[in-house]
Write an enzyme that holds these catalytic residues in place. Structure first.
Site, mmCIF file in Angstrom:
data_model
loop_
_atom_site.group_PDB
_atom_site.id
_atom_site.type_symbol
_atom_site.label_atom_id
_atom_site.label_comp_id
_atom_site.label_asym_id
_atom_site.label_seq_id
_atom_site.Cartn_x
_atom_site.Cartn_y
_atom_site.Cartn_z
ATOM 1 C CG PHE A 120 -1.910 1.167 1.399
ATOM 2 C CD1 PHE A 120 -2.991 0.971 0.677
ATOM 3 C CD2 PHE A 120 -1.431 2.283 2.057
ATOM 4 C CE1 PHE A 120 -3.949 2.159 0.921
ATOM 5 C CE2 PHE A 120 -2.292 3.183 2.243
ATOM 6 C CZ PHE A 120 -3.635 3.237 1.661
ATOM 7 N N GLY A 121 2.120 1.331 0.778
ATOM 8 C CA GLY A 121 2.891 2.331 0.916
ATOM 9 C C GLY A 121 3.647 2.246 2.009
ATOM 10 C CG ASP A 143 -2.522 -10.536 3.218
ATOM 11 O OD1 ASP A 143 -1.925 -11.409 2.828
ATOM 12 O OD2 ASP A 143 -2.012 -9.450 2.904
ATOM 13 C CB VAL A 183 4.349 1.987 7.930
ATOM 14 C CG1 VAL A 183 3.729 2.014 9.387
ATOM 15 C CG2 VAL A 183 3.719 0.970 7.132
HETATM 16 N N1 LIG Z 1 0.899 -0.113 13.720
HETATM 17 C C1 LIG Z 1 2.247 -0.398 13.615
HETATM 18 N N2 LIG Z 1 3.098 -0.397 14.625
HETATM 19 C C2 LIG Z 1 4.242 -0.696 14.047
HETATM 20 N N3 LIG Z 1 5.083 -1.007 13.079
HETATM 21 C C3 LIG Z 1 4.019 -1.056 11.865
HETATM 22 C C4 LIG Z 1 2.576 -0.883 12.218
HETATM 23 N N4 LIG Z 1 2.092 -1.095 10.998
HETATM 24 C C5 LIG Z 1 3.044 -1.453 10.355
HETATM 25 N N5 LIG Z 1 3.986 -1.671 10.661
HETATM 26 C C6 LIG Z 1 5.577 -1.947 10.296
HETATM 27 O O1 LIG Z 1 5.375 -1.784 8.774
HETATM 28 C C7 LIG Z 1 5.674 -2.945 8.185
HETATM 29 C C8 LIG Z 1 4.797 -2.768 6.805
HETATM 30 O O2 LIG Z 1 3.717 -3.070 7.098
HETATM 31 P P1 LIG Z 1 2.492 -2.987 5.785
HETATM 32 O O3 LIG Z 1 1.102 -3.701 6.543
HETATM 33 O O4 LIG Z 1 2.415 -1.696 5.142
HETATM 34 O O5 LIG Z 1 3.148 -4.253 4.864
HETATM 35 P P2 LIG Z 1 3.401 -5.462 4.696
HETATM 36 O O6 LIG Z 1 2.256 -6.248 5.764
HETATM 37 O O7 LIG Z 1 4.784 -6.110 5.493
HETATM 38 O O8 LIG Z 1 3.028 -6.057 3.568
HETATM 39 P P3 LIG Z 1 1.826 -6.202 2.570
HETATM 40 O O9 LIG Z 1 1.679 -4.838 1.714
HETATM 41 O O10 LIG Z 1 2.342 -7.331 1.399
HETATM 42 O O11 LIG Z 1 0.760 -6.760 3.320
HETATM 43 C C9 LIG Z 1 5.014 -3.976 9.051
HETATM 44 O O12 LIG Z 1 5.757 -5.305 8.766
HETATM 45 C C10 LIG Z 1 5.688 -3.566 10.325
HETATM 46 O O13 LIG Z 1 7.003 -3.724 10.549
#
Ligand SMILES: Nc1ncnc2c1ncn2[C@@H]1O[C@H](COP(=O)(O)OP(=O)(O)OP(=O)(O)O)[C@@H](O)[C@H]1O
Length: 340
Positions: free
Chosen positions: A61-62, A176, A64
């Site tokens: 999505f982008g 997911d 964080v």
């Molecule tokens: N609320 C949060 N608090 C702390 N770290 C976070 C939080 N949300 C996301 N992250 C960090 O950012 C990373 C990326 O999260 P994101 O949900 O964008 O993608 P992803 O799950 O790794 O990949 P995908 O897009 O394939 O689902 C996570 O793996 C985590 O390390």
């Protein structure tokens, strides 16, 4: 922009949904357990203008970012990298669903921001980051995941998922379930995250057929092949997650030029009853044999090929909770089940 108009309705929807008492509040407002609309300006201020030093992760999505609100609360801000209809849909689903649900094992939505083509989602910050970070990524060398923590993460994620499947109306399928979507609070309590692919299941429907979303290695066979999605797809992914959690192995591993799934690796060991070799070497043998056996059995049931043979998430929660209960009793009775 039609979606923008709907957001007002979603605010109301959150008040109509069942709200779990484990978290206070729900719907719009300020403070813990509630969500609100943020301005872009507020989020620039909270994240030092989305400084690269504040970036804590990157997903489909982008990016964080870590941020801090004027009251000192720490937040995680997910910022859409590029606007598209598909991304807008993912954003809308995430906000819609997270705005509706409240449970101690579901990541709390703090709010969102939609200004121009900017789409941002604001969550509680999870200081121990994701399960993926601990199993395979930046924190894997710290070996913070002892057996007790792994069991707590297994039970907590199962409870969050069972809440989505059994206690929301309409039921919600996450679609997911994977290690990067299990975030961990300061006490290693699991918080299920990332609802961008989630699906609401109409009352009475056994399954719906959709385009396949999700992550390779975690996809249930009937979903990957036919696009048939039901709660049982999440159960299958949860089985894979359990195997990953106890073994420390990735759902798909590269062996030379071929790929091996965790099920292909674990299957022969399970059939031989060789559960010890399934345990993560990082545990250095420090686990309850009884618990290990039962968790492997639960994982194997969840990851069965036929959806009809898999347990429901409610049953999985019971199996995992019984396990905690029984192993406490074993310890109280001075059992020698503990290897070290
Ligand atoms: N609320 C949060 N608090 C702390 N770290 C976070 C939080 N949300 C996301 N992250 C960090 O950012 C990373 C990326 O999260 P994101 O949900 O964008 O993608 P992803 O799950 O790794 O990949 P995908 O897009 O394939 O689902 C996570 O793996 C985590 O390390």
């Amino acid at each position: 922009m039609a979606l923008l108009a709907k957001w007002c309705c979603w605010g109301r929807a959150s008040e109509e949904m069942p709200v779990d008492n484990n978290k206070s509040g729900g719907g719009r407002g300020g403070g813990h357990g509630t969500w609100r609309i943020f301005s872009l300006r507020e989020l620039y201020a909270a994240t030092s203008s989305f400084n690269c030093d504040n970036q804590i992760g990157e997903g489909g999505f982008g990016s964080v970012y870590w941020g801090q609100l004027p009251n000192g609360d720490q937040i995680a801000v997910k910022r859409l990298k590029e606007w598209s209809t598909k991304a807008e849909m993912e954003f809308a689903v995430e906000v819609e669903i997270l705005g509706r649900v409240r449970h101690k094992n579901l990541l709390s939505l703090r709010g969102y921001c939609a200004e121009g083509q900017e789409r941002l989602i604001v969550y509680d910050y999870m200081p121990k980051r994701s399960l993926l970070d601990h199993l395979h990524d930046r924190f894997s060398s710290e070996s913070a995941l002892n057996w007790q923590r792994r069991m707590k993460i297994a039970t907590g994620s199962a409870e969050g998922l069972a809440y989505l499947h059994h206690y929301t109306k309409p039921h919600i399928i996450h679609r997911d379930i994977k290690a990067s979507n299990i975030l961990l609070d300061e006490n290693f309590e699991a918080q299920l995250a990332d609802f961008g692919f989630a699906k609401l299941i109409p009352e009475g429907a056994t399954h719906v057929t959709t385009r396949v979303k999700g992550t390779l290695g975690y996809l249930a066979p009937e979903y990957a092949t036919w696009g048939k999605v039901s709660e049982m797809c999440d159960v299958y992914s949860f089985g894979i997650l359990l195997l990953e959690l106890i073994s420390g192995r990735k759902p798909i591993e590269r062996i030379g030029t071929t790929r091996r799934t965790i099920v292909e690796w674990a299957g022969p060991l399970v059939l031989q009853g060789n559960f010890h070799d399934l345990a993560d070497p990082k545990l250095c043998g420090k686990f309850h044999e009884y618990e290990l056996t039962r968790v492997v059995q639960t994982a194997t049931m969840c990851a069965q090929h036929s959806p009809a043979n898999r347990p429901t998430m409610q049953q999985v929660v019971e199996m995992l909770k019984d396990l905690n209960q029984e192993s406490t009793e074993l310890q109280d009775n001075g059992s020698k089940d503990w290897r070290h």
